[in-house]
Design a protein around this motif. Structure first.
Motif, PDB file in Angstrom:
ATOM      1  N   THR A  10       0.835  -1.196   0.000  1.00  0.00           N
ATOM      2  CA  THR A  10       0.000   0.000   0.000  1.00  0.00           C
ATOM      3  C   THR A  10       0.880   1.261   0.000  1.00  0.00           C
ATOM      4  O   THR A  10       0.380   2.367   0.188  1.00  0.00           O
ATOM      5  CB  THR A  10      -0.918   0.009   1.241  1.00  0.00           C
ATOM      6  OG1 THR A  10      -0.104  -0.229   2.397  1.00  0.00           O
ATOM      7  CG2 THR A  10      -1.973  -1.071   1.156  1.00  0.00           C
ATOM      8  N   LYS A  38      -7.230  -0.636   2.393  1.00  0.00           N
ATOM      9  CA  LYS A  38      -6.415   0.162   1.479  1.00  0.00           C
ATOM     10  C   LYS A  38      -6.203  -0.511   0.120  1.00  0.00           C
ATOM     11  O   LYS A  38      -5.658   0.090  -0.793  1.00  0.00           O
ATOM     12  CB  LYS A  38      -5.044   0.472   2.108  1.00  0.00           C
ATOM     13  CG  LYS A  38      -5.104   1.570   3.148  1.00  0.00           C
ATOM     14  CD  LYS A  38      -3.749   1.888   3.712  1.00  0.00           C
ATOM     15  CE  LYS A  38      -3.076   3.051   3.060  1.00  0.00           C
ATOM     16  NZ  LYS A  38      -1.845   3.463   3.761  1.00  0.00           N
ATOM     17  N   LEU A 109      14.435  -3.542  -1.363  1.00  0.00           N
ATOM     18  CA  LEU A 109      14.869  -2.270  -1.956  1.00  0.00           C
ATOM     19  C   LEU A 109      15.204  -1.305  -0.828  1.00  0.00           C
ATOM     20  O   LEU A 109      14.348  -0.977  -0.007  1.00  0.00           O
ATOM     21  CB  LEU A 109      13.751  -1.666  -2.826  1.00  0.00           C
ATOM     22  CG  LEU A 109      14.044  -0.261  -3.377  1.00  0.00           C
ATOM     23  CD1 LEU A 109      15.196  -0.281  -4.382  1.00  0.00           C
ATOM     24  CD2 LEU A 109      12.795   0.340  -4.024  1.00  0.00           C
ATOM     25  N   ARG A 125      18.339   2.047   6.643  1.00  0.00           N
ATOM     26  CA  ARG A 125      18.042   1.278   5.422  1.00  0.00           C
ATOM     27  C   ARG A 125      19.176   0.286   5.140  1.00  0.00           C
ATOM     28  O   ARG A 125      18.952  -0.830   4.681  1.00  0.00           O
ATOM     29  CB  ARG A 125      17.886   2.200   4.192  1.00  0.00           C
ATOM     30  CG  ARG A 125      16.817   3.256   4.245  1.00  0.00           C
ATOM     31  CD  ARG A 125      15.417   2.713   4.157  1.00  0.00           C
ATOM     32  NE  ARG A 125      15.015   1.983   5.314  1.00  0.00           N
ATOM     33  CZ  ARG A 125      14.280   0.879   5.311  1.00  0.00           C
ATOM     34  NH1 ARG A 125      13.897   0.361   4.185  1.00  0.00           N
ATOM     35  NH2 ARG A 125      13.935   0.269   6.417  1.00  0.00           N
TER      36      ARG A 125
HETATM   37  N1  LIG Z   1      10.173   6.025  -2.424  1.00  0.00           N
HETATM   38  C1  LIG Z   1      11.414   6.334  -2.696  1.00  0.00           C
HETATM   39  O1  LIG Z   1      11.691   7.402  -3.252  1.00  0.00           O
HETATM   40  C2  LIG Z   1      12.535   5.364  -2.342  1.00  0.00           C
HETATM   41  C3  LIG Z   1      13.853   5.670  -2.742  1.00  0.00           C
HETATM   42  C4  LIG Z   1      14.871   4.755  -2.454  1.00  0.00           C
HETATM   43  C5  LIG Z   1      14.578   3.592  -1.748  1.00  0.00           C
HETATM   44  N2  LIG Z   1      13.302   3.343  -1.355  1.00  0.00           N
HETATM   45  C6  LIG Z   1      13.038   2.123  -0.565  1.00  0.00           C
HETATM   46  O2  LIG Z   1      11.893   1.443  -1.030  1.00  0.00           O
HETATM   47  C7  LIG Z   1      11.252   0.787   0.072  1.00  0.00           C
HETATM   48  C8  LIG Z   1       9.771   1.119   0.039  1.00  0.00           C
HETATM   49  O3  LIG Z   1       9.634   2.509   0.228  1.00  0.00           O
HETATM   50  P1  LIG Z   1       8.291   3.317  -0.120  1.00  0.00           P
HETATM   51  O4  LIG Z   1       8.703   4.695  -0.497  1.00  0.00           O
HETATM   52  O5  LIG Z   1       7.454   2.540  -1.035  1.00  0.00           O
HETATM   53  O6  LIG Z   1       7.614   3.384   1.328  1.00  0.00           O
HETATM   54  P2  LIG Z   1       6.168   3.942   1.733  1.00  0.00           P
HETATM   55  O7  LIG Z   1       5.489   4.575   0.575  1.00  0.00           O
HETATM   56  O8  LIG Z   1       6.350   4.758   2.951  1.00  0.00           O
HETATM   57  O9  LIG Z   1       5.372   2.611   2.104  1.00  0.00           O
HETATM   58  C9  LIG Z   1       5.728   1.833   3.201  1.00  0.00           C
HETATM   59  C10 LIG Z   1       4.868   0.592   3.191  1.00  0.00           C
HETATM   60  O10 LIG Z   1       5.249  -0.259   4.261  1.00  0.00           O
HETATM   61  C11 LIG Z   1       4.089  -0.619   5.020  1.00  0.00           C
HETATM   62  N3  LIG Z   1       4.549  -0.861   6.375  1.00  0.00           N
HETATM   63  C12 LIG Z   1       5.239  -0.039   7.192  1.00  0.00           C
HETATM   64  N4  LIG Z   1       5.581  -0.662   8.318  1.00  0.00           N
HETATM   65  C13 LIG Z   1       5.097  -1.924   8.221  1.00  0.00           C
HETATM   66  C14 LIG Z   1       5.139  -3.060   9.051  1.00  0.00           C
HETATM   67  N5  LIG Z   1       5.777  -3.036  10.237  1.00  0.00           N
HETATM   68  N6  LIG Z   1       4.535  -4.203   8.641  1.00  0.00           N
HETATM   69  C15 LIG Z   1       3.887  -4.257   7.446  1.00  0.00           C
HETATM   70  N7  LIG Z   1       3.832  -3.205   6.595  1.00  0.00           N
HETATM   71  C16 LIG Z   1       4.432  -2.058   6.985  1.00  0.00           C
HETATM   72  C17 LIG Z   1       3.145   0.563   4.862  1.00  0.00           C
HETATM   73  O11 LIG Z   1       1.809   0.169   5.150  1.00  0.00           O
HETATM   74  P3  LIG Z   1       0.601   1.226   5.459  1.00  0.00           P
HETATM   75  O12 LIG Z   1       0.053   1.633   4.121  1.00  0.00           O
HETATM   76  O13 LIG Z   1      -0.333   0.434   6.265  1.00  0.00           O
HETATM   77  O14 LIG Z   1       1.191   2.395   6.194  1.00  0.00           O
HETATM   78  C18 LIG Z   1       3.370   0.870   3.378  1.00  0.00           C
HETATM   79  O15 LIG Z   1       2.657  -0.036   2.579  1.00  0.00           O
HETATM   80  C19 LIG Z   1      11.959   1.257   1.347  1.00  0.00           C
HETATM   81  O16 LIG Z   1      12.837   0.276   1.799  1.00  0.00           O
HETATM   82  C20 LIG Z   1      12.718   2.480   0.883  1.00  0.00           C
HETATM   83  O17 LIG Z   1      13.918   2.679   1.607  1.00  0.00           O
HETATM   84  C21 LIG Z   1      12.272   4.193  -1.640  1.00  0.00           C
END
Ligand SMILES: NC(=O)c1ccc[n+]([C@@H]2O[C@H](COP(=O)([O-])OP(=O)(O)OC[C@H]3O[C@@H](n4cnc5c(N)ncnc54)[C@H](OP(=O)(O)O)[C@@H]3O)[C@@H](O)[C@H]2O)c1
Length: 485
Positions: A10, A38, A109, A125
């Motif tokens: 999500t 969601k 990731l 991370r």
């Molecule tokens: N987005 C970027 O620009 C970016 C860049 C570089 C690396 N990354 C990496 O990509 C990965 C994903 O990032 P994102 O940007 O997609 O994150 P995000 O949009 O903040 O989403 C986080 C997700 O994790 C879920 N979540 C959080 N804690 C949890 C738990 N304890 N158990 C189960 N689900 C949980 C959240 O659920 P809810 O919806 O219920 O809150 C949400 O679905 C991360 O490791 C990040 O470091 C992202």
């Protein structure tokens, strides 16, 4: 058929990955989500869903049973001071239960960066990757590391887009010269998807990114793609704190996130190995300007799949147990007769509130409330909305969050602005009337004082809102179909 588990489904990356993997016929997809509300109805029939989080071993075991490949797309960045400890425990639990359930491959990731020089968030991370990687004898891990991700709704792109579009001349701090290797979100998805069937033994760390570029270059190039001419004036004395305030005023991100980003830009985040080329040679990362163009196209076509604010990554899901309006003590209720206007039109009108259309009138009052919220560390009004005319549970809508939708019947918004209490805005479409209610559960004396002090403003704003929603529905001809994103 390979069985895949997507966690974080999500969130920004997970939602897009899910859409991408659902196109494939060789995969059976299961999602681990903290709140199944969601997940859109259009997806519910195509996937298996397990509700729970990584701190619940039973839910984890249920989610990971029979899985071949599990994605770990989770972080705890918004969960307060102990986020590093939560990240550690979450990764340990996930790794251990993967081993227990006999998962063959884990794909993670994380972020680029060197641990010694990294900010607290990036370090966490990296630590997460190290923990997941910690049992190579029992679990194979493919760990991708990315810098700034460029895509519609990504935090990095939203910052760049907002600054570039709003400010013809910018004074820029030193950190705009720090280099990273931005990558298009579609390229990230290509790598993540290709890793399912990659023929490799043992653990693998894969750094991914396009050409090295600093934030200054990213802004100037994005301006070019948008057909804008921008001037950046370096100011060496702009402190991290001041630049964080600068970011929150002109971009949708809140203070905590701005401060983390600025801290992260103190050191370079560059690709440190050639594994992307060596193991995924068929994927050629898009040039930066193409990535920006694609992100703009997704926005202009109004087909944004996910945004940085879809999740709060707090200790609990942001829409969990939020439908408790009955606990409110104060209410502002407006009832407007519908005079035979069909419910779907009224609902469509309700679904169009906020974002670019704004809140009909008293723009200054809405703007002022947004500004006060921004200055107190909240989201303010400029998160806007993901898609014009369509909403799904979990969508951010200015300073609200969508916590319940019942097609043609009800929309419930939870206030995410900084408040001395908890507030909701509810639209209930009954056969012959629209009932709009602002609910407020005050916290202590301050909460009560707050409610009474804003009463005159509520009288102006809420009365007008309900009347105009119905007036718009009366004039409406077509009803837009709910999107499947
Ligand atoms: N987005 C970027 O620009 C970016 C860049 C570089 C690396 N990354 C990496 O990509 C990965 C994903 O990032 P994102 O940007 O997609 O994150 P995000 O949009 O903040 O989403 C986080 C997700 O994790 C879920 N979540 C959080 N804690 C949890 C738990 N304890 N158990 C189960 N689900 C949980 C959240 O659920 P809810 O919806 O219920 O809150 C949400 O679905 C991360 O490791 C990040 O470091 C992202």
């Amino acid at each position: 058929m390979k069985k895949i588990l997507i966690t974080g489904a999500t969130g920004y990356i997970g939602r897009r990955l899910k859409e991408c993997l659902l196109q494939r016929t060789d995969l059976a997809i299961r999602l681990l989500v903290r709140n199944r509300k969601k997940v859109r109805l259009s997806v519910v029939n195509k996937v298996e869903i397990v509700e729970g989080d990584t701190f619940n071993r039973e839910a984890l075991l249920q989610a990971l049973q029979g899985i071949d490949v599990a994605y770990y797309l989770i972080h705890s960045m918004g969960s307060g001071k102990d986020f590093e400890e939560r990240d550690r425990r979450s990764a340990e639990n996930f790794r251990d239960v993967c081993i227990e359930a006999g998962v063959k491959r884990l794909i993670y990731l994380g972020g680029l960066g060197v641990k010694e020089a990294a900010s607290k968030h990036l370090r966490s991370r990296i630590e997460t990757g190290e923990i997941l990687n910690g049992r190579p004898d029992r679990l194979q891990v493919i760990w991708f590391r990315a810098g700034a991700i460029i895509g519609a709704g990504s935090a990095s792109f939203e910052i760049i887009r907002n600054l570039v579009q709003k400010l013809p001349v910018m004074i820029t701090p030193r950190w705009v010269n720090t280099r990273t290797q931005p990558i298009a979100v579609d390229d990230v998805l290509s790598y993540l998807a290709a890793a399912i069937t990659l023929d490799v033994q043992g653990n693998l760390v894969v750094d991914i990114g396009g050409e090295p570029m600093n934030f200054r270059g990213m802004m100037l190039n994005a301006a070019k793609v948008m057909g804008l001419k921008r001037i950046l004036l370096p100011v060496p004395l702009l402190s991290p704190k001041l630049s964080s305030y600068w970011l929150i005023l002109f971009t949708p991100i809140p203070y905590q996130m701005a401060a983390a980003l600025v801290e992260g830009l103190k050191s370079e985040t560059l690709v440190l190995n050639d594994h992307a080329m060596r193991y995924f040679g068929a994927i050629r990362p898009l040039p930066y300007d193409k990535a920006v163009r694609m992100a703009m196209d997704e926005m202009e076509r109004d087909l944004v799949v996910s945004r940085w604010c879809d999740s709060s990554s707090d200790t609990a899901c942001d829409v969990m147990n939020q439908d408790d309006t009955h606990t409110a003590i104060f209410r502002d209720r407006r009832v407007i007769p519908l005079d035979a206007i069909p419910a779907d039109r009224v609902f469509q009108s309700v679904k169009q509130i906020g974002g670019q259309d704004g809140w009909f009138s008293y723009h200054f009052l809405w703007w002022l409330r947004g500004l006060i919220d921004k200055l107190s560390g909240g989201y303010g009004l400029n998160r806007g909305r993901r898609e014009y005319g369509n909403l799904r549970v979990g969508d951010a809508l200015d300073f609200w969050k969508v916590v319940d939708i019942k097609e043609n019947q009800r929309l419930l918004l939870l206030a995410q602005m900084k408040l001395p209490g908890k507030a909701w805005l509810e639209f209930d479409i009954q056969p012959d009337q629209l009932v709009q209610t602002a609910h407020f559960l005050p916290r202590g004396l301050l909460g009560r004082l707050y409610w009474y002090s804003v009463l005159p403003l509520h009288n102006l704003v809420f009365g007008d809102l309900a009347r105009k929603l119905v007036a718009r529905a009366r004039e409406m001809k077509d009803v837009r179909k709910p999107s499947t994103l």
